[in-house]
Design a protein around this motif. Structure first.
Motif, short mmCIF file in Angstrom:
data_model
loop_
_atom_site.label_atom_id
_atom_site.label_comp_id
_atom_site.label_asym_id
_atom_site.label_seq_id
_atom_site.Cartn_x
_atom_site.Cartn_y
_atom_site.Cartn_z
N LYS A 121 0.83 -1.21 0.00
CA LYS A 121 0.00 0.00 0.00
C LYS A 121 0.87 1.26 0.00
O LYS A 121 0.56 2.24 -0.69
CB LYS A 121 -0.93 0.00 1.21
CG LYS A 121 -1.97 -1.10 1.21
CD LYS A 121 -2.79 -1.09 2.48
CE LYS A 121 -3.81 -2.22 2.51
NZ LYS A 121 -4.59 -2.25 3.77
N VAL A 122 1.95 1.24 0.77
CA VAL A 122 2.87 2.38 0.81
C VAL A 122 3.49 2.60 -0.56
O VAL A 122 3.62 3.74 -1.04
CB VAL A 122 3.95 2.15 1.88
CG1 VAL A 122 5.02 3.22 1.81
CG2 VAL A 122 3.32 2.12 3.28
N LYS A 123 3.89 1.51 -1.21
CA LYS A 123 4.51 1.61 -2.53
C LYS A 123 3.52 2.14 -3.57
O LYS A 123 3.88 2.98 -4.41
CB LYS A 123 5.04 0.25 -2.97
CG LYS A 123 6.20 -0.29 -2.15
CD LYS A 123 7.48 0.50 -2.38
CE LYS A 123 7.96 0.39 -3.81
NZ LYS A 123 9.27 1.08 -4.01
N LEU A 124 2.29 1.67 -3.53
CA LEU A 124 1.29 2.13 -4.49
C LEU A 124 0.98 3.61 -4.30
O LEU A 124 0.83 4.36 -5.28
CB LEU A 124 0.00 1.30 -4.35
CG LEU A 124 0.10 -0.16 -4.80
CD1 LEU A 124 -1.15 -0.92 -4.40
CD2 LEU A 124 0.31 -0.26 -6.31
N ALA A 125 0.91 4.05 -3.05
CA ALA A 125 0.66 5.47 -2.77
C ALA A 125 1.83 6.32 -3.26
O ALA A 125 1.63 7.41 -3.82
CB ALA A 125 0.45 5.68 -1.27
N TYR B 17 3.93 5.61 -5.73
CA TYR B 17 4.03 5.66 -7.19
C TYR B 17 2.84 6.38 -7.82
O TYR B 17 3.02 7.30 -8.62
CB TYR B 17 4.14 4.25 -7.78
CG TYR B 17 4.29 4.30 -9.28
CD1 TYR B 17 5.48 4.72 -9.86
CD2 TYR B 17 3.23 3.97 -10.13
CE1 TYR B 17 5.62 4.82 -11.25
CE2 TYR B 17 3.36 4.06 -11.50
CZ TYR B 17 4.55 4.48 -12.06
OH TYR B 17 4.68 4.59 -13.43
N TRP B 18 1.63 5.97 -7.49
CA TRP B 18 0.46 6.50 -8.16
C TRP B 18 0.01 7.84 -7.59
O TRP B 18 -0.52 8.69 -8.31
CB TRP B 18 -0.69 5.50 -8.10
CG TRP B 18 -0.43 4.30 -8.95
CD1 TRP B 18 -0.07 3.05 -8.52
CD2 TRP B 18 -0.45 4.23 -10.38
NE1 TRP B 18 0.12 2.22 -9.59
CE2 TRP B 18 -0.11 2.91 -10.75
CE3 TRP B 18 -0.73 5.16 -11.37
CZ2 TRP B 18 -0.04 2.50 -12.07
CZ3 TRP B 18 -0.67 4.75 -12.70
CH2 TRP B 18 -0.33 3.43 -13.04
N GLY B 19 0.21 8.05 -6.28
CA GLY B 19 -0.22 9.30 -5.68
C GLY B 19 0.90 10.28 -5.40
O GLY B 19 0.65 11.43 -5.05
N ARG B 20 2.16 9.79 -5.54
CA ARG B 20 3.33 10.61 -5.24
C ARG B 20 3.24 11.21 -3.83
O ARG B 20 3.54 12.37 -3.59
CB ARG B 20 3.50 11.73 -6.28
CG ARG B 20 4.00 11.22 -7.64
CD ARG B 20 5.35 10.50 -7.48
NE ARG B 20 6.04 10.25 -8.74
CZ ARG B 20 6.08 9.07 -9.37
NH1 ARG B 20 5.44 8.04 -8.86
NH2 ARG B 20 6.77 8.92 -10.48
N VAL B 21 2.77 10.39 -2.90
CA VAL B 21 2.69 10.79 -1.50
C VAL B 21 3.46 9.80 -0.65
O VAL B 21 3.50 8.59 -0.95
CB VAL B 21 1.23 10.88 -1.00
CG1 VAL B 21 0.50 12.00 -1.73
CG2 VAL B 21 0.49 9.56 -1.19
N ALA B 22 4.08 10.30 0.39
CA ALA B 22 4.82 9.45 1.33
C ALA B 22 3.90 9.10 2.49
O ALA B 22 3.44 9.99 3.22
CB ALA B 22 6.07 10.17 1.83
N VAL B 23 3.61 7.81 2.65
CA VAL B 23 2.72 7.34 3.70
C VAL B 23 3.55 6.64 4.78
O VAL B 23 4.37 5.78 4.46
CB VAL B 23 1.66 6.38 3.13
CG1 VAL B 23 0.79 5.82 4.25
CG2 VAL B 23 0.79 7.09 2.10
N ASP B 24 3.34 7.03 6.02
CA ASP B 24 3.99 6.36 7.14
C ASP B 24 3.29 5.02 7.37
O ASP B 24 2.08 5.00 7.64
CB ASP B 24 3.88 7.23 8.39
CG ASP B 24 4.61 6.63 9.59
OD1 ASP B 24 5.07 5.46 9.51
OD2 ASP B 24 4.70 7.32 10.62
N PRO B 25 4.02 3.89 7.25
CA PRO B 25 3.37 2.59 7.45
C PRO B 25 2.63 2.49 8.78
O PRO B 25 1.61 1.79 8.88
CB PRO B 25 4.53 1.60 7.39
CG PRO B 25 5.58 2.30 6.60
CD PRO B 25 5.44 3.76 6.93
N ALA B 26 3.12 3.18 9.81
CA ALA B 26 2.50 3.11 11.13
C ALA B 26 1.08 3.69 11.13
O ALA B 26 0.29 3.42 12.04
CB ALA B 26 3.36 3.84 12.16
N GLU B 27 0.77 4.49 10.11
CA GLU B 27 -0.56 5.09 10.03
C GLU B 27 -1.57 4.15 9.38
O GLU B 27 -2.78 4.45 9.37
CB GLU B 27 -0.50 6.39 9.24
CG GLU B 27 0.36 7.47 9.91
CD GLU B 27 0.41 8.74 9.08
OE1 GLU B 27 -0.16 8.74 7.97
OE2 GLU B 27 1.01 9.72 9.54
#
Length: 216
Positions: free
Chosen positions: A166-170, A172-182
Motif C-alpha cells: 500500500k505504501v509503494k502504491l501510494a 508511485y500513483w499518488g506521489r505521497v509518502a505514507v507512514d506505514p504506522a498510520e
C-alpha cells in the motif's frame, strides 16, 4: 539501514494461500501480459538508459493490486465486480540487465525498496527461486474467472508486506509518502476469511500448496 527499517524482512513477505477470498498482494502464475505495448530490446543496443523495464512480457507471475475491500460485495457477499488488476513480477537480474539507471541503484532497491516504479520481492521458496520486482508502472487487467480456471494463486503476502505494498502504491500513483504506522496491519474482519482446510479458495490448486517455509 536495511530490511526491517525501510521494508519488511524477507521472511515477512510470503505465506502459503490461506484465505477464502482474494487479497491485494496475492501472487498468481501464468498471467498473460502480452497485450502491453513494448519497446524492442537487443543485446547489440545494450540496456535502456532509464530505470523502467521496457521489454516484452508474455506470460508470467502477477501480483494482485486491486484493493481487497473493493473486490468483495460488502452487502450481498461474493464478488463485487469481475475485474482484477495485476502487476508483472520479473526477475530482478533481468530488469537490471536492461535498465542502466537501475543498475546503479540495485543495492538501494534491495535494502530500502525506495525506487518508485518497482516493489522489491524476495524469493518465494518452492515457487520463484530468485529475487524479483513487481513493475508498478505496467499494470494489466484480467478477469476473476481467469484466476480461478485453472487455479493460479501460488502465494499470499503476509500483513507486513501487504501494508508495504500500500505504501509503494501510494508513492508511485499518488506521489505521497505514507507512514506505514498510520496504516492498519490487517484488513477488517480478516480472520473471518481464514479457511479451515485445503484448498482455501477456488483460486488455489487442490493438489496442495507449492510454497515452502522460508529459511529464517
Amino acid at each position: 539501514m536495511g530490511p526491517g527499517e525501510h521494508r519488511p524482512y524477507d521472511h515477512e513477505y510470503w505465506t502459503p494461500p490461506w484465505s477464502t477470498a482474494l487479497f491485494a498482494g496475492d501472487l498468481f502464475e501464468a498471467i498473460p501480459f502480452n497485450d502491453q505495448p513494448t519497446a524492442l530490446y537487443t543485446v547489440d543496443e545494450g540496456p535502456e538508459a532509464g530505470k523502467h523495464f521496457l521489454g516484452a512480457i508474455a506470460i508470467g507471475f502477477g501480483l494482485l493490486i486491486t484493493p481487497t475491500c473493493d473486490m468483495a460485495d460488502q452487502h450481498g457477499g461474493g464478488s463485487a465486480h469481475p475485474f482484477r488488476t495485476l502487476l508483472p513480477v520479473l526477475p530482478l537480474g533481468l530488469v537490471l540487465e536492461q535498465t542502466q539507471a537501475l543498475q546503479a541503484s540495485a543495492n538501494l532497491l534491495r535494502s530500502r525498496d525506495t525506487m518508485h516504479p518497482y516493489m522489491y520481492l524476495p524469493a518465494v521458496p518452492g515457487v520463484i527461486q530468485e529475487e524479483s520486482v513487481a513493475c508498478l508502472f505496467r499494470p494489466s487487467l484480467v478477469s476473476d474467472e481467469l484466476l480461478a480456471a485453472p487455479p493460479r494463486r501460488v502465494a499470499q503476502l503476509q500483513p507486513q508486506a501487504r501494508r508495504h505494498l500500500k505504501v509503494k502504491l501510494a508513492a508511485y500513483w499518488g506521489r505521497v509518502a505514507v507512514d506505514p504506522a498510520e496504516l492498519p496491519l490487517a484488513e477488517r474482519d480478516e480472520e473471518q476469511l481464514r479457511a479451515d482446510g485445503w484448498p482455501p479458495s477456488p483460486y488455489d490448486d487442490p493438489a496442495g500448496p507449492r510454497i515452502e517455509p522460508h529459511p529464517n
